[in-house]
Scaffold this motif. Structure first.
Motif, mmCIF file in Angstrom:
data_model
loop_
_atom_site.group_PDB
_atom_site.id
_atom_site.type_symbol
_atom_site.label_atom_id
_atom_site.label_comp_id
_atom_site.label_asym_id
_atom_site.label_seq_id
_atom_site.Cartn_x
_atom_site.Cartn_y
_atom_site.Cartn_z
ATOM 1 N N GLU A 68 0.689 -1.286 -0.048
ATOM 2 C CA GLU A 68 -0.004 -0.051 0.116
ATOM 3 C C GLU A 68 0.799 1.072 -0.120
ATOM 4 O O GLU A 68 0.651 2.374 -0.745
ATOM 5 N N THR A 69 1.785 1.285 0.696
ATOM 6 C CA THR A 69 2.790 2.393 0.797
ATOM 7 C C THR A 69 3.261 2.748 -0.334
ATOM 8 O O THR A 69 3.624 3.813 -0.753
ATOM 9 N N MET A 74 1.241 3.905 -3.414
ATOM 10 C CA MET A 74 0.841 5.212 -3.380
ATOM 11 C C MET A 74 1.609 6.284 -3.915
ATOM 12 O O MET A 74 1.433 7.289 -4.419
ATOM 13 N N ASP A 75 3.120 5.843 -3.928
ATOM 14 C CA ASP A 75 4.154 6.553 -4.530
ATOM 15 C C ASP A 75 4.550 6.267 -6.173
ATOM 16 O O ASP A 75 5.258 7.294 -6.712
ATOM 17 N N ASN A 115 2.541 6.424 -8.870
ATOM 18 C CA ASN A 115 2.256 7.333 -9.509
ATOM 19 C C ASN A 115 2.635 8.981 -9.356
ATOM 20 O O ASN A 115 2.646 9.965 -10.162
ATOM 21 N N ARG A 116 3.416 8.955 -8.415
ATOM 22 C CA ARG A 116 3.944 10.164 -7.836
ATOM 23 C C ARG A 116 5.501 10.207 -7.882
ATOM 24 O O ARG A 116 6.401 10.879 -7.178
ATOM 25 N N VAL A 137 14.657 -1.346 7.137
ATOM 26 C CA VAL A 137 14.170 -0.095 6.387
ATOM 27 C C VAL A 137 12.965 0.003 5.884
ATOM 28 O O VAL A 137 12.409 1.073 5.790
ATOM 29 N N GLU A 138 12.441 -1.057 5.155
ATOM 30 C CA GLU A 138 11.081 -1.176 4.722
ATOM 31 C C GLU A 138 10.985 -0.191 3.397
ATOM 32 O O GLU A 138 11.770 -0.579 2.424
ATOM 33 N N TYR A 139 10.237 0.941 3.560
ATOM 34 C CA TYR A 139 10.336 1.975 2.333
ATOM 35 C C TYR A 139 10.370 3.078 3.114
ATOM 36 O O TYR A 139 9.618 3.559 4.015
ATOM 37 N N CYS A 140 11.310 4.165 2.547
ATOM 38 C CA CYS A 140 11.319 5.472 2.887
ATOM 39 C C CYS A 140 11.044 6.254 1.705
ATOM 40 O O CYS A 140 11.768 6.282 0.497
ATOM 41 N N GLN A 141 9.911 7.356 1.764
ATOM 42 C CA GLN A 141 9.930 8.148 0.681
ATOM 43 C C GLN A 141 11.351 8.770 0.238
ATOM 44 O O GLN A 141 12.060 9.050 1.233
ATOM 45 N N GLY A 142 11.451 8.940 -0.942
ATOM 46 C CA GLY A 142 12.923 9.085 -1.397
ATOM 47 C C GLY A 142 13.521 8.151 -2.278
ATOM 48 O O GLY A 142 13.805 8.429 -3.603
ATOM 49 N N ASN A 200 12.040 6.116 -3.817
ATOM 50 C CA ASN A 200 11.224 5.844 -5.208
ATOM 51 C C ASN A 200 11.983 6.913 -6.297
ATOM 52 O O ASN A 200 12.083 6.047 -7.430
ATOM 53 N N PRO A 246 14.005 4.163 9.788
ATOM 54 C CA PRO A 246 12.872 4.719 10.373
ATOM 55 C C PRO A 246 13.339 5.972 11.197
ATOM 56 O O PRO A 246 12.259 7.028 11.395
#
Lengths: 225, 351
Positions: free
Chosen positions: B125-126, B129-130, B132-133, B168-173, B175, B209
């Motif tokens: 899900e996370t 969300m990014d 398309n962005r 870490v999972e996912y951190c915006q950036g 992407n 995180p």
């Protein structure tokens, strides 16, 4: 109801407005108003800001905000210029460890959820708890249910947002960055509140931002409320 | 998640890595729409001299690559990386100098295996969300069902990275970083291993995180600016710009979506060899070369406008060759021990 300021459109500001060192009402506030946009990732913070700043909707051409982005806009409140310094923050939870330190200096917090995303609404309580812990007492908090134009996908009813806002004693509106509904009002109400705080004499009635937006806002759809 | 999408994608060669193709186009060699107000005249002027440099570098690289078909770390290769890796050798050199190639050799099939296993729905899900962005202005990442779209590979790599690195999972950036890697590597599995090497070996803790490392790095940036130019440092402090906010995006996106693409790739040429010091060099240089603009600011808002406009400042950052030379001269010496000491001191500031 308290429309004490809308009658003065001439050069004399209401309430005998005069700031230290300023001689005319048209002068820009020497201190600007810091507004922070917060809320879950994907709730539409950047789109709301761009709609307000440029009057455009970023359909399919916006990027996820990494960290914090800053925009400035000067608005006119009854002849007085108020400078809004808007902080657009990343919604992902891990970024809060950086951004929450700055709630303290914020004059206003616009807290967004997405009416088509239940999680973003469920997280509002946690956001409010963090605001209570870090923000100033007199910060203006406005809860905004964004994407109100998406009737088919909606999962949070307007009344649910209204009730949550009432329980926490914050202002509430539904907005749409896509259609522009209530977007200007959200920012203008904040600017108005700041101006009133700066210029109000002790004898004047206080400005209630929640009442103000309740009176001024539009509601979505034919049978919105 | 159907299995037929799981095999790593070999991209068609229409993804041109040579900037010379783009001289007259609104879309650059990597599929990016040129920004509004792009200064074509200055760019063309720069490119006409840079093409000569590129041709020379290409010949030099070819001569060292031809012998073994690969490269390994050496003083010569390090010097070559600083002078820029030609587009045709870039994927191979990045994989080798970073250590990603070795990791990939030692773990055959692991990438496909991760993608075949069950996914954590929250991570999906996370990340979703990014998708398309991420670089929507790039023709390969624009929302589309096009067969050449890199949106699916981007999703795959980010989800696989998140599963392999549960801390870490996912951190915006991430992407933006993976997206640019995909554009250069043209191979999903290689992009995965390069990213895995980046977050575990080259920039450990950057994407954790708790964000501690990223906060420390920005305080270190502030200290380095203080050492190099106390006047500028105190000006920025007076403008009340927190160091902690100056470079979050710079450090998390490794300057992707901050500086022009070719400049970012030249930075990465050095980063994969030399590590996080390079990011500090770039950050300090950006602050220093914008000194005049900062000194003219009278308030916080103006300072944030200066920071926002860095990408549009064609003169100082578009000439990637001159800019990279500057990152090794402007900040002066950068001893590893000094950085280590500053990191240790700065960690107390942020707690």
């Amino acid at each position: 109801m308290k429309d004490s300021n809308s009658s003065t459109k001439d050069s004399h500001p209401p309430n005998g407005f005069a700031r230290k060192g300023s001689s005319t009402s048209t002068e820009v506030f020497d201190n600007s108003c810091k507004v922070m946009l917060i809320g879950d990732s994907g709730s539409g913070k950047t789109c709301l800001l761009v709609r307000f700043k440029d009057g455009a909707f970023l359909s399919g051409s916006f990027i996820s905000t990494v960290g914090i982005d800053f925009r400035n806009k000067v608005v006119d409140v009854d002849g007085t210029k108020v400078k809004l310094q808007i902080w657009d923050t990343a919604g992902q939870e891990r970024f809060r460890s950086i951004t929450k330190a700055y709630y303290r200096d914020a004059n206003a917090l616009l807290l967004l959820y997405d009416v088509t995303n239940k999680t973003s609404f469920d997280n509002i309580r946690a956001w409010l708890a963090e605001i209570n812990e870090y923000a100033q007492e007199d910060v203006v908090i406005m809860l905004l249910g964004n994407k109100a134009d998406m009737a088919a996908e909606r999962v949070i009813r307007r009344e649910e947002g209204e009730k949550l806002a009432k329980d926490h004693n914050v202002a509430f509106m539904e907005t749409s960055a896509k259609t522009g509904m209530n977007v200007d009002l959200a920012f203008m109400a904040v600017a108005r509140d700041l101006k009133m705080k700066k210029t109000r004499k002790p004898s004047d009635p206080s400005f209630n931002v929640a009442e103000y937006v309740t009176k001024e806002q539009q509601t979505s759809g034919c049978c919105g409320s | 998640m159907t299995t037929n999408t799981l095999r790593s994608v070999q991209f068609s060669e229409n993804l041109s890595g040579t900037p010379s193709h783009s001289l007259i186009h609104n879309i650059d060699g990597y599929g990016f729409q040129r920004p509004e107000g792009f200064d074509f005249d200055s760019y063309e002027e720069f490119m006409s001299s840079y093409l000569t440099i590129l041709a020379k570098r290409s010949a030099r690289w070819t001569s060292i690559v031809r012998r073994r078909g690969t490269v390994s770390k050496s003083a010569k290769v390090k010097r070559f990386c600083r002078k820029g890796i030609p587009a045709e050798h870039r994927p191979m050199v990045w994989m080798n100098v970073s250590g990603a190639a070795q990791k990939m050799r030692e773990n055959p099939g692991l990438y496909a295996q991760i993608l075949k296993a069950d996914y954590d729905p929250r991570l999906v899900e996370t990340v979703s969300m990014d998708i398309n962005r991420t670089f929507p202005e790039n023709i390969y990442f624009a929302v589309s069902r096009d067969r050449n779209s890199l949106q699916r590979p981007l999703f795959n790599v980010l989800v696989a990275i998140g599963h392999k690195n549960s801390k870490v999972e996912y951190c915006q950036g991430m992407n933006f970083v993976v997206a640019l890697m995909l554009l250069v590597m043209k191979n999903e599995e290689k992009a995965f291993w390069l990213m895995d090497t980046l977050i575990n070996n080259i920039l450990p803790d950057y994407y954790n995180p708790d964000m501690t490392a990223i906060k420390v790095e920005q305080e270190v940036l502030g200290e380095l600016v203080r050492l190099r130019d106390p006047e500028l440092h105190s000006k920025i402090e007076r403008l009340e710009v927190p160091w902690c906010l100056v470079g979050i995006k710079w450090f998390l996106c490794l300057f992707a979506d901050v500086l022009p693409t070719e400049t970012v790739l030249r930075i990465w040429d050095c980063l994969f060899y030399e590590g996080p010091k390079i990011l500090l060099r770039v950050a300090v240089t950006i602050i220093l070369i914008n000194k005049d603009k900062f000194m003219r600011c009278t308030n916080f808002s103006e300072a944030t406008t200066v920071l926002r406009n860095i990408i549009n400042d064609s003169k100082s950052v578009m000439d990637c060759h001159a800019f990279i030379q500057k990152i090794f001269t402007e900040p002066k010496s950068f001893p590893r021990a000094k950085i280590k000491k500053l990191r240790k001191e700065c960690i107390t500031k942020i707690r």
